[in-house]
Scaffold this motif. Sequence first.
Motif, mmCIF file in Angstrom:
data_model
loop_
_atom_site.group_PDB
_atom_site.id
_atom_site.type_symbol
_atom_site.label_atom_id
_atom_site.label_comp_id
_atom_site.label_asym_id
_atom_site.label_seq_id
_atom_site.Cartn_x
_atom_site.Cartn_y
_atom_site.Cartn_z
ATOM 1 N N ILE A 1 0.234 1.247 9.804
ATOM 2 C CA ILE A 1 2.119 1.903 10.383
ATOM 3 C C ILE A 1 2.433 1.779 8.579
ATOM 4 C CG2 ILE A 1 3.301 1.515 12.141
ATOM 5 C CD1 ILE A 1 1.059 0.609 13.745
ATOM 6 N N PHE A 2 2.870 0.461 8.263
ATOM 7 C CA PHE A 2 4.064 0.229 7.473
ATOM 8 C C PHE A 2 3.681 1.471 6.049
ATOM 9 C CE2 PHE A 2 4.483 -3.518 9.815
ATOM 10 C CZ PHE A 2 6.227 -2.988 10.190
ATOM 11 N N ALA A 3 2.053 1.127 5.753
ATOM 12 C CA ALA A 3 2.197 2.666 4.857
ATOM 13 C C ALA A 3 2.340 3.310 4.796
ATOM 14 C CB ALA A 3 0.684 1.972 4.197
ATOM 15 N N ARG A 4 2.313 3.797 5.929
ATOM 16 C CA ARG A 4 2.225 5.675 5.846
ATOM 17 C C ARG A 4 3.847 5.762 6.348
ATOM 18 N NH1 ARG A 4 -1.261 9.807 7.178
ATOM 19 N NH2 ARG A 4 -0.184 11.021 7.451
ATOM 20 N N LEU A 5 4.648 4.654 6.848
ATOM 21 C CA LEU A 5 5.855 5.045 6.796
ATOM 22 C C LEU A 5 6.177 5.229 5.652
ATOM 23 C CD1 LEU A 5 8.154 5.527 9.366
ATOM 24 C CD2 LEU A 5 8.032 3.259 9.607
ATOM 25 N N LEU A 6 5.896 4.250 4.630
ATOM 26 C CA LEU A 6 6.932 3.414 3.709
ATOM 27 C C LEU A 6 6.609 4.952 2.968
ATOM 28 C CD1 LEU A 6 8.997 2.019 1.996
ATOM 29 C CD2 LEU A 6 6.919 0.419 1.244
ATOM 30 N N ARG A 7 5.366 5.603 2.509
ATOM 31 C CA ARG A 7 4.705 6.116 1.679
ATOM 32 C C ARG A 7 5.807 7.333 1.711
ATOM 33 N NH1 ARG A 7 1.546 11.424 3.255
ATOM 34 N NH2 ARG A 7 0.795 12.012 1.136
ATOM 35 N N GLY A 8 6.303 8.191 3.577
ATOM 36 C CA GLY A 8 6.707 9.902 3.926
ATOM 37 C C GLY A 8 7.827 9.711 3.652
ATOM 38 N N SER A 9 8.443 8.290 3.300
ATOM 39 C CA SER A 9 9.612 7.855 3.221
ATOM 40 C C SER A 9 10.098 7.835 1.547
ATOM 41 C CB SER A 9 10.849 6.532 4.088
ATOM 42 O OG SER A 9 11.893 6.419 3.065
ATOM 43 N N MET A 10 9.378 7.400 1.016
ATOM 44 C CA MET A 10 9.543 7.851 -0.668
ATOM 45 C C MET A 10 9.477 9.026 -0.608
ATOM 46 S SD MET A 10 7.439 4.559 -1.640
ATOM 47 C CE MET A 10 7.650 4.264 -3.709
ATOM 48 N N LEU A 11 8.433 9.583 -0.180
ATOM 49 C CA LEU A 11 8.035 10.876 -0.407
ATOM 50 C C LEU A 11 9.264 12.137 -0.120
ATOM 51 C CD1 LEU A 11 4.349 12.416 0.688
ATOM 52 C CD2 LEU A 11 5.427 11.569 -1.578
ATOM 53 N N VAL B 1 1.036 -1.341 0.243
ATOM 54 C CA VAL B 1 -0.083 -0.373 0.184
ATOM 55 C C VAL B 1 0.980 1.133 0.008
ATOM 56 C CG1 VAL B 1 -1.344 1.549 0.899
ATOM 57 C CG2 VAL B 1 -2.215 -1.276 1.155
ATOM 58 N N GLY B 2 1.646 1.394 0.645
ATOM 59 C CA GLY B 2 2.761 2.384 0.376
ATOM 60 C C GLY B 2 3.355 2.529 -0.253
ATOM 61 N N VAL B 3 3.417 1.823 -0.942
ATOM 62 C CA VAL B 3 4.434 1.754 -1.909
ATOM 63 C C VAL B 3 3.579 2.506 -4.051
ATOM 64 C CG1 VAL B 3 5.638 0.499 -4.899
ATOM 65 C CG2 VAL B 3 6.382 0.118 -2.469
ATOM 66 N N VAL B 4 2.513 2.093 -3.289
ATOM 67 C CA VAL B 4 1.388 2.779 -4.844
ATOM 68 C C VAL B 4 1.187 4.012 -4.049
ATOM 69 C CG1 VAL B 4 -1.149 1.950 -5.069
ATOM 70 C CG2 VAL B 4 0.248 0.213 -4.460
ATOM 71 N N SER B 5 1.322 3.942 -2.687
ATOM 72 C CA SER B 5 0.826 5.377 -2.406
ATOM 73 C C SER B 5 1.537 6.277 -3.008
ATOM 74 C CB SER B 5 0.369 5.802 -0.862
ATOM 75 O OG SER B 5 -0.173 6.762 -0.874
ATOM 76 N N GLY B 6 3.135 6.319 -1.888
ATOM 77 C CA GLY B 6 3.981 7.217 -2.357
ATOM 78 C C GLY B 6 4.557 7.152 -3.843
ATOM 79 N N ALA B 7 3.931 5.689 -4.346
ATOM 80 C CA ALA B 7 4.607 6.057 -6.458
ATOM 81 C C ALA B 7 3.953 7.506 -6.647
ATOM 82 C CB ALA B 7 4.837 4.741 -6.616
ATOM 83 N N ALA B 8 2.341 7.436 -6.329
ATOM 84 C CA ALA B 8 1.138 7.790 -6.999
ATOM 85 C C ALA B 8 2.120 8.976 -5.952
ATOM 86 C CB ALA B 8 -0.303 8.142 -6.967
ATOM 87 N N ALA B 9 1.885 9.512 -5.192
ATOM 88 C CA ALA B 9 1.518 10.900 -5.175
ATOM 89 C C ALA B 9 3.829 11.753 -5.289
ATOM 90 C CB ALA B 9 1.848 11.380 -3.555
ATOM 91 N N VAL C 1 10.929 4.062 -9.444
ATOM 92 C CA VAL C 1 10.063 3.631 -8.306
ATOM 93 C C VAL C 1 10.656 2.207 -8.037
ATOM 94 C CG1 VAL C 1 7.680 2.858 -6.974
ATOM 95 C CG2 VAL C 1 8.372 4.771 -8.522
ATOM 96 N N LEU C 2 10.656 1.118 -8.574
ATOM 97 C CA LEU C 2 11.262 0.244 -7.838
ATOM 98 C C LEU C 2 11.955 0.220 -7.728
ATOM 99 C CD1 LEU C 2 9.196 -1.955 -9.957
ATOM 100 C CD2 LEU C 2 8.567 -1.283 -7.517
ATOM 101 N N THR C 3 13.495 0.629 -8.589
ATOM 102 C CA THR C 3 14.658 0.566 -8.292
ATOM 103 C C THR C 3 15.412 1.884 -7.977
ATOM 104 O OG1 THR C 3 15.397 1.391 -10.828
ATOM 105 C CG2 THR C 3 15.018 -1.005 -10.865
ATOM 106 N N GLN C 4 15.259 2.543 -7.655
ATOM 107 C CA GLN C 4 15.668 4.259 -6.683
ATOM 108 C C GLN C 4 14.914 4.129 -5.724
ATOM 109 O OE1 GLN C 4 18.556 5.474 -8.201
ATOM 110 N NE2 GLN C 4 18.485 3.557 -10.107
ATOM 111 N N ILE C 5 13.494 4.590 -5.309
ATOM 112 C CA ILE C 5 12.961 5.562 -4.633
ATOM 113 C C ILE C 5 12.435 4.243 -3.935
ATOM 114 C CG2 ILE C 5 10.895 6.398 -3.961
ATOM 115 C CD1 ILE C 5 10.579 7.946 -6.873
ATOM 116 N N MET C 6 12.685 3.322 -4.051
ATOM 117 C CA MET C 6 11.654 2.034 -2.624
ATOM 118 C C MET C 6 13.065 1.364 -2.042
ATOM 119 S SD MET C 6 8.973 -1.072 -3.118
ATOM 120 C CE MET C 6 10.616 -1.757 -3.732
ATOM 121 N N PRO C 7 14.205 1.135 -3.087
ATOM 122 C CA PRO C 7 15.552 0.459 -2.543
ATOM 123 C C PRO C 7 15.676 1.719 -1.014
ATOM 124 C CG PRO C 7 15.053 0.342 -4.240
ATOM 125 C CD PRO C 7 14.617 1.289 -4.525
#
Length: 320
Positions: free
Chosen positions: A194-204, A131-139, A226-232
């Motif tokens: 908790i994990f969703a919001r945390l990963l989304r905030g870090s991706m932002l 959920v966090g990756v989808v939301s963070g990537a979308a934002a 998103v998958l190779t740069q932002i998320m890792p």
Amino acid sequence: MSLATTKTSKIDRLAELTAKKETSSGASLWREAFRRLRGSKMAIIGAIVIAAFVVVAIVGPWLAPYAPTAQTWRGEVFANQGRFVGARGENLFGLDHLGRDMFSRMLVGARQTLLVGVVSMLIGLVLGALVGVVSGAAATLGGRAGQRLDDVVMRVTDIMLALPSLLLAVSVAAVLGQSLTTVMIAVGVVQIPIFARLLRGSMLAQGGKDYVLAARSLGIRKRRIVLTQIMPNSLSPVIVQATLSLATAIIEAAALSYLGLGNPDPAVPEWGVMLSQAQRFFDNAPMMSMYPAVAIIVTALGFTLLGEAMREALDPKLRG
């Protein structure tokens, strides 16, 4: 300040503190964090407690002197009119109300408790990260449509965060029915926002970095960025939270078992179930409650100490 706002601010703060990829000296984030952890007494104590718990969970069934479900001394307990038989040479922790060896049940129950905690945390981690990756990537890279998707997802997670975690877990467990699997799912669902919001905030936080802008200027596809740069580069706070969530998962799983929503077979040793069974005999046999309660508290404390030490080690404001 509302409970949801407090939870949200803590999660966003953790994402902010661990968003930095490298230290000013050029050393990698994790190498510097490991160096700080080695010098932290809190981390050492937490690691020792966790290691002891894991070892007991793995080898406990082979170390147990008696079968944990065997009512070997049932006649002795009933002969004493149900009074608690305390510690003695052949029973280090005494006997429970059915004449079973408490020490053996504690050793075997550690594996069940660890299993519940780890599986629950993994459910929350995997689904929450998705959920966090989808939301963070979308934002970050989704434009106006992505912002709308992010708003919808975050409002749902805010609603889940606004609910007391134990109440949400009890509600899920009550719907799914009594079983050990139900406990794992219920506790895991609590961890998802908790994990969703945390990963989304870090991706932002990572989305505005120079390397992302460079990748976009080179025409690299957004999904690959998103998958190779932002998320890792955004996983540091999630790893820290996973350690802390193990402590929470163990406590909440024990609470659900205590409320009678756990394993329907009371003969299977698990610390939460043992604590629930012992409540009826607390006046005459308080030690039946003390053994599983102390084990749960110490284990949760170990994960909390290590998690807090990792949080401090990854804090860029504390690194020289």
